[in-house]
Design a protein around this motif. Structure first.
Motif, PDB file in Angstrom:
ATOM      1  N   LEU A 297       1.615   5.958  -0.090  1.00  0.00           N
ATOM      2  CA  LEU A 297       1.289   4.586  -0.461  1.00  0.00           C
ATOM      3  C   LEU A 297       1.738   4.271  -1.887  1.00  0.00           C
ATOM      4  CD1 LEU A 297      -2.326   3.987   0.959  1.00  0.00           C
ATOM      5  CD2 LEU A 297      -0.149   3.203   1.916  1.00  0.00           C
ATOM      6  N   GLU A 298       1.609   5.230  -2.775  1.00  0.00           N
ATOM      7  CA  GLU A 298       1.963   5.007  -4.180  1.00  0.00           C
ATOM      8  C   GLU A 298       3.446   4.697  -4.362  1.00  0.00           C
ATOM      9  OE1 GLU A 298      -1.802   7.176  -4.004  1.00  0.00           O
ATOM     10  OE2 GLU A 298       0.156   7.498  -3.053  1.00  0.00           O
ATOM     11  N   ASP A 299       4.264   5.049  -3.379  1.00  0.00           N
ATOM     12  CA  ASP A 299       5.703   4.816  -3.477  1.00  0.00           C
ATOM     13  C   ASP A 299       6.160   3.644  -2.609  1.00  0.00           C
ATOM     14  OD1 ASP A 299       6.034   6.840  -5.272  1.00  0.00           O
ATOM     15  OD2 ASP A 299       6.807   8.302  -3.835  1.00  0.00           O
ATOM     16  N   ALA A 300       5.251   2.746  -2.285  1.00  0.00           N
ATOM     17  CA  ALA A 300       5.634   1.580  -1.479  1.00  0.00           C
ATOM     18  C   ALA A 300       6.711   0.758  -2.196  1.00  0.00           C
ATOM     19  CB  ALA A 300       4.412   0.707  -1.185  1.00  0.00           C
ATOM     20  N   ALA A 301       6.614   0.643  -3.522  1.00  0.00           N
ATOM     21  CA  ALA A 301       7.622  -0.118  -4.269  1.00  0.00           C
ATOM     22  C   ALA A 301       9.003   0.517  -4.114  1.00  0.00           C
ATOM     23  CB  ALA A 301       7.235  -0.202  -5.746  1.00  0.00           C
ATOM     24  N   ARG A 302       9.066   1.837  -4.138  1.00  0.00           N
ATOM     25  CA  ARG A 302      10.352   2.516  -3.980  1.00  0.00           C
ATOM     26  C   ARG A 302      10.901   2.297  -2.569  1.00  0.00           C
ATOM     27  NH1 ARG A 302      11.794   7.905  -2.643  1.00  0.00           N
ATOM     28  NH2 ARG A 302       9.607   8.543  -2.669  1.00  0.00           N
ATOM     29  N   ALA A 303      10.025   2.311  -1.581  1.00  0.00           N
ATOM     30  CA  ALA A 303      10.467   2.047  -0.209  1.00  0.00           C
ATOM     31  C   ALA A 303      11.078   0.654  -0.097  1.00  0.00           C
ATOM     32  CB  ALA A 303       9.297   2.198   0.761  1.00  0.00           C
ATOM     33  N   HIS A 304      10.432  -0.335  -0.731  1.00  0.00           N
ATOM     34  CA  HIS A 304      10.961  -1.696  -0.693  1.00  0.00           C
ATOM     35  C   HIS A 304      12.290  -1.788  -1.443  1.00  0.00           C
ATOM     36  CE1 HIS A 304       7.624  -4.589   0.732  1.00  0.00           C
ATOM     37  NE2 HIS A 304       7.438  -3.394   1.273  1.00  0.00           N
ATOM     38  N   ALA A 305      12.384  -1.137  -2.583  1.00  0.00           N
ATOM     39  CA  ALA A 305      13.637  -1.159  -3.341  1.00  0.00           C
ATOM     40  C   ALA A 305      14.762  -0.511  -2.538  1.00  0.00           C
ATOM     41  CB  ALA A 305      13.452  -0.450  -4.677  1.00  0.00           C
ATOM     42  N   ASP A 306      14.447   0.556  -1.832  1.00  0.00           N
ATOM     43  CA  ASP A 306      15.463   1.248  -1.038  1.00  0.00           C
ATOM     44  C   ASP A 306      15.950   0.391   0.120  1.00  0.00           C
ATOM     45  OD1 ASP A 306      15.331   3.426  -2.690  1.00  0.00           O
ATOM     46  OD2 ASP A 306      14.074   4.635  -1.349  1.00  0.00           O
ATOM     47  N   ILE A 307      15.022  -0.264   0.819  1.00  0.00           N
ATOM     48  CA  ILE A 307      15.439  -1.053   1.979  1.00  0.00           C
ATOM     49  C   ILE A 307      16.183  -2.321   1.539  1.00  0.00           C
ATOM     50  CG2 ILE A 307      13.309  -2.418   2.282  1.00  0.00           C
ATOM     51  CD1 ILE A 307      13.584  -2.021   5.275  1.00  0.00           C
ATOM     52  N   GLU A 308      15.728  -2.931   0.431  1.00  0.00           N
ATOM     53  CA  GLU A 308      16.426  -4.114  -0.073  1.00  0.00           C
ATOM     54  C   GLU A 308      17.812  -3.779  -0.608  1.00  0.00           C
ATOM     55  OE1 GLU A 308      13.987  -7.491  -2.039  1.00  0.00           O
ATOM     56  OE2 GLU A 308      12.974  -5.612  -2.576  1.00  0.00           O
ATOM     57  N   GLY A 309      17.943  -2.613  -1.188  1.00  0.00           N
ATOM     58  CA  GLY A 309      19.216  -2.205  -1.758  1.00  0.00           C
ATOM     59  C   GLY A 309      20.194  -1.669  -0.729  1.00  0.00           C
TER      60      GLY A 309
END
Length: 320
Positions: A297-309
């Motif tokens: 859960l703490e890396d949700a921002a990284r998951a979003h950055a990865d999918i958007e990128g």
């Protein structure tokens, strides 16, 4: 209980983990201990405000887990049942409250990761190829972003139904994944209409499944055969700008639709029927779900950055 919260709309950095009160089920609801939740572009749209939500909110609309409590009047599920769900907000959390009539029973043959990774995209792929435009044997089909989670599922299903797939991909590595999924030919985004006309002997495709949006709109429109179907199911590059309906006539009397899953699973019977066929495809190997990223859960921002990128292929999930 820990949950990802969005307190203001914006970039991935607005996703933060907070301690919140443990949920209690109301009438007709169940509380589920979340084992994993799917990460989808719809979550990005909610985070950025493209799909408005009252603030603050917990994103995520797809998950799997075990029922830990039920409210009054619930008869569809019991405590201890393994279930999945889709199109229900609040899945980026250790627990979620879900209307009981939206819960989908999971058999031992479908593990939680497969369910959380397959339900939203799998049910979307199901209605796209079965209902929005029923793919028939011999159809030529354009699948944009063919190496993404949705693209891989659509490619597999079109081939299962006897169609030919022209896929698009941005890198050689992604093109290879799309071909392994069954795509007959994979091209870049630079001159899609010319590649389509060459592959189809000048006819154009019967249907184009476009989840990219603004950046592929013109190419998709130019790739259709007369009376072909333009199925715009997503906005990964942004929403399509307004245009004159006369352009559909000029393109060959083509059809344009912008469907969404909610209208194809509104009734519980239809939700379960689509899920049953989807799970059957997963069990017999017709469909394979590629889970390529697992994030706490703490890396949700990284998951979003990865999918958007567009740095990912296949499906991403969060694991509380």
């Amino acid at each position: 209980m820990r949950a990802v919260r969005v307190e203001r709309v914006g970039g991935p950095e607005v996703l933060t983990v907070r301690d919140v009160e443990e949920p209690q089920p109301g009438p007709g609801e169940a509380v589920v201990d979340v084992s994993c939740s799917g990460v989808n572009f719809t979550d990005v749209y909610s985070r950025t405000g493209l799909y408005p939500n009252a603030l603050p909110f917990t994103p995520g609309s797809e998950g799997a887990g075990t029922v830990s409590a039920v409210g009054s009047g619930v008869t569809d599920v019991r405590v201890g049942d393994r279930v999945g769900w889709v199109m229900v907000p609040g899945s980026y959390a250790e627990q979620a409250v879900v209307p009981a009539d939206r819960l989908i029973p999971l058999s031992d043959a479908i593990d939680d990761e497969t369910a959380a990774g397959a339900l939203l995209q799998g049910l979307t792929a199901h209605y796209l190829v079965r209902t929005t435009y029923p793919v028939r044997s011999g159809d030529d089909v354009l699948v944009h972003a063919a190496a993404g989670g949705m693209g891989l599922l659509l490619t597999q299903l079109v081939k299962h139904l006897g169609g030919r797939v022209i896929g698009t991909a941005s890198t050689p590595e992604k093109a290879d994944l799309a071909r392994k999924a069954g795509a007959d030919v994979v091209v870049g985004y630079d001159d899609v209409p010319a590649a389509v006309r060459e592959f189809t002997d000048g006819r154009g495709v019967a249907v184009a499944y476009d989840g990219v949006g603004a950046s592929t709109f013109e190419a998709t429109l130019a790739s259709l055969r007369p009376r072909g179907y333009f199925v715009s199911y997503g906005n990964a590059s942004g929403p399509v700008p307004p245009f004159a309906p006369l352009r559909l006539s000029q393109a060959g009397s083509v059809f344009l639709t912008r469907p969404t899953l909610a209208h194809y699973v509104a009734e519980r019977a239809e939700l379960l029927q689509r899920a049953e066929e989807l799970f059957g495809w997963l069990r017999d190997g017709t469909l394979t779900v590629r889970i390529t990223g697992r994030y706490p859960l703490e890396d949700a921002a990284r998951a979003h950055a990865d999918i958007e990128g567009r740095r990912t292929t296949g499906k991403l999930i969060l694991v509380p």
